[in-house]
Design a protein around this motif. Sequence first.
Motif, PDB file in Angstrom:
ATOM      1  N   ASN A 191       0.703   2.325   5.407  1.00 13.38           N
ATOM      2  CA  ASN A 191       1.261   2.294   4.063  1.00 13.38           C
ATOM      3  C   ASN A 191       2.618   2.998   4.044  1.00 13.38           C
ATOM      4  OD1 ASN A 191       0.750   5.085   3.985  1.00 13.38           O
ATOM      5  ND2 ASN A 191      -1.160   4.840   2.849  1.00 13.38           N
ATOM      6  N   GLU A 223      -4.273   1.885   0.007  1.00 18.97           N
ATOM      7  CA  GLU A 223      -4.954   0.980   0.918  1.00 18.97           C
ATOM      8  C   GLU A 223      -4.541  -0.484   0.742  1.00 18.97           C
ATOM      9  OE1 GLU A 223      -6.689   0.275   3.363  1.00 18.97           O
ATOM     10  OE2 GLU A 223      -7.448   2.161   4.102  1.00 18.97           O
ATOM     11  N   ALA A 237       0.847  -1.194   0.000  1.00 19.21           N
ATOM     12  CA  ALA A 237       0.000   0.000   0.000  1.00 19.21           C
ATOM     13  C   ALA A 237       0.882   1.243   0.000  1.00 19.21           C
ATOM     14  CB  ALA A 237      -0.909   0.000   1.225  1.00 19.21           C
ATOM     15  N   PHE A 255      -3.063  -5.867  -2.534  1.00 19.57           N
ATOM     16  CA  PHE A 255      -2.220  -4.882  -1.880  1.00 19.57           C
ATOM     17  C   PHE A 255      -2.157  -5.193  -0.382  1.00 19.57           C
ATOM     18  CE2 PHE A 255      -3.695  -2.927  -5.742  1.00 19.57           C
ATOM     19  CZ  PHE A 255      -2.631  -2.160  -6.187  1.00 19.57           C
ATOM     20  N   THR A 314      -3.736   1.798   7.107  1.00 20.93           N
ATOM     21  CA  THR A 314      -4.484   1.079   6.072  1.00 20.93           C
ATOM     22  C   THR A 314      -5.721   0.467   6.725  1.00 20.93           C
ATOM     23  OG1 THR A 314      -3.039  -0.816   6.443  1.00 20.93           O
ATOM     24  CG2 THR A 314      -2.505   0.614   4.603  1.00 20.93           C
TER      25      THR A 314
END
Length: 564
Positions: free
Chosen positions: A280, A203, A116, A236, A286
């Motif tokens: 992140n 994210e 992220a 991610f 996140t």
Amino acid sequence: TVELAGARINPTGGASQVSVRNSGGGMQAIATGAGAPAGYTAVALAYDAGSKAPLVFNYPDSGSIQLYARYLLPSPPASTYMSGSSNTFVVRPFGLRISGVTSGATGPGDPVFAKAGANFNVTVTAVAWKAGDDADANGVPDTDAQIATNAATPNFGSEAAPASATVTHALNAPGGGNAGTLTGGAFSGFSSGARTQAMSWSEVGIINLFAQSANYLGGGQSVTNSAAGLTGVGRFYPDHFFLVAGSTLTNRQALACAPASGFSYLDEGFGLSFTLRARNTAGTVTQNYTSASGFAKLNPASFAAHAVGARSGALNLTSRIDSGSSSAGSWVAGVAAVTATTGIRRATPDNPDGPFTGTQVGIAPVDSDGVQLSAYDLDVDNNTVNDHAVVGSPTELRYGRLRLANAVGSESLALPVPVQAQYWNGIDFANNTLDSCTALPRAAIALDFNPPSNLTACETAVNAASVPIASGTGTITLSAPGAGNNGSVRLTVNLGSAGGSYCNPGSYVPAANGGLTYLLGRWDDASDPDSNANTAYDDKPSARATFGVFGLQRNSVIYQRENY
């Protein structure tokens, strides 16, 4: 036969030809020129009753073009043409292909793609149409997969005012999560119809990507990828964990000492409380890293996941951390509030050691994706490289034991039995003056009235429900059995297991476990160090209380002194 030609108006570069077909047969190529016809091609046309020759045109590139037609009139006069031209019209790319990323992900079980906030490269290519791409004839690719191999339109981006595209996103998973921020979505500077540049998403999770070039060359139509977008881009995951300031270490967790204790015994649990954030690359939480969605790959309720370590001075105590420790917590919106109870075990084999002053405890959590803390400030293995993050303040660990002393007195009076909480000071056991928190429950003090005497079960009993320790000392007070009830009773404190019976206070019932195993000592061979008896420090402390043993003799000694 009519001569036809084409002109590339915007962009004027390139060398793509126009193809034309009239009533049948194959397409016939017609040369194009930069801004004007470069040469004419004779095409046989079939006219209808209205003197019209319907044409089908094809242009394999993008841009605006113009068509020209001329017909050589019979001479005289010589070299006279009837001519005309079309309006300038726009041929747009059929679609925009997104490539260079992993797609098709559906949930938290898919392989990782990018962290992220970290850059990943995306390529956007303007592509031509091919058969089967648009089954519903709406001018939009049916799926992104349909245009995965389509030819590029090299003119895209070479226009007088170069065309550009925008890539946007929508959250695919987790459902109801935070959409996050997509950066780097403005694509310009296309070359040969394609552009590759770095993007990032803030994210955790999976996204769908959409590309659009709006109102291409003012022709009133936009170029896009499919309506569903390139689906399942990801997975991610966080860049790192962050330990929030304010973590605590609570000594003697089970006893809830007030005031707080400055030490814990070896084998006694102390509490850890700390908060982790999944972040992140920019340090932003996140929020989609949650236990409920499955995208959180670190289980806060698994003590092992936190890789707890401990050090006192240069001594690494990590191998002695209680393997049966527990923790609790879950990830909510990228934050996990974790509580754990652990401790440092006695050494194996069990011999007194310590005290361990300035003991620091740290964590080094790593999830199954390899996400770990961003910074460490504790070197538990003493190799000059920090490998853990400190939780709470330094504390002291002490090897403890509980000692009872024999007592004698009148059967007409309550009898105090001395108790002392001791610790190993490095040389010998000494009174633990820091202990003002331990308490011995009456139910854990077993009373054995054998051998038989005038003192029978429950003619005396511990006269308080709990025996407190203050500054390391306490008193188990037995009630007076009364005249004629002379004899003895053996007291044993059930520190680690239940055994015997106690008086509650008049009923002789099974004694309970006091839950104080960290105060067990070596009492079964204390009087004979050279014996082959059990040498482990796993014995419950005992003492004998005797009532009325001196009878009328008790006042016969005026002065007594021992020489030693």
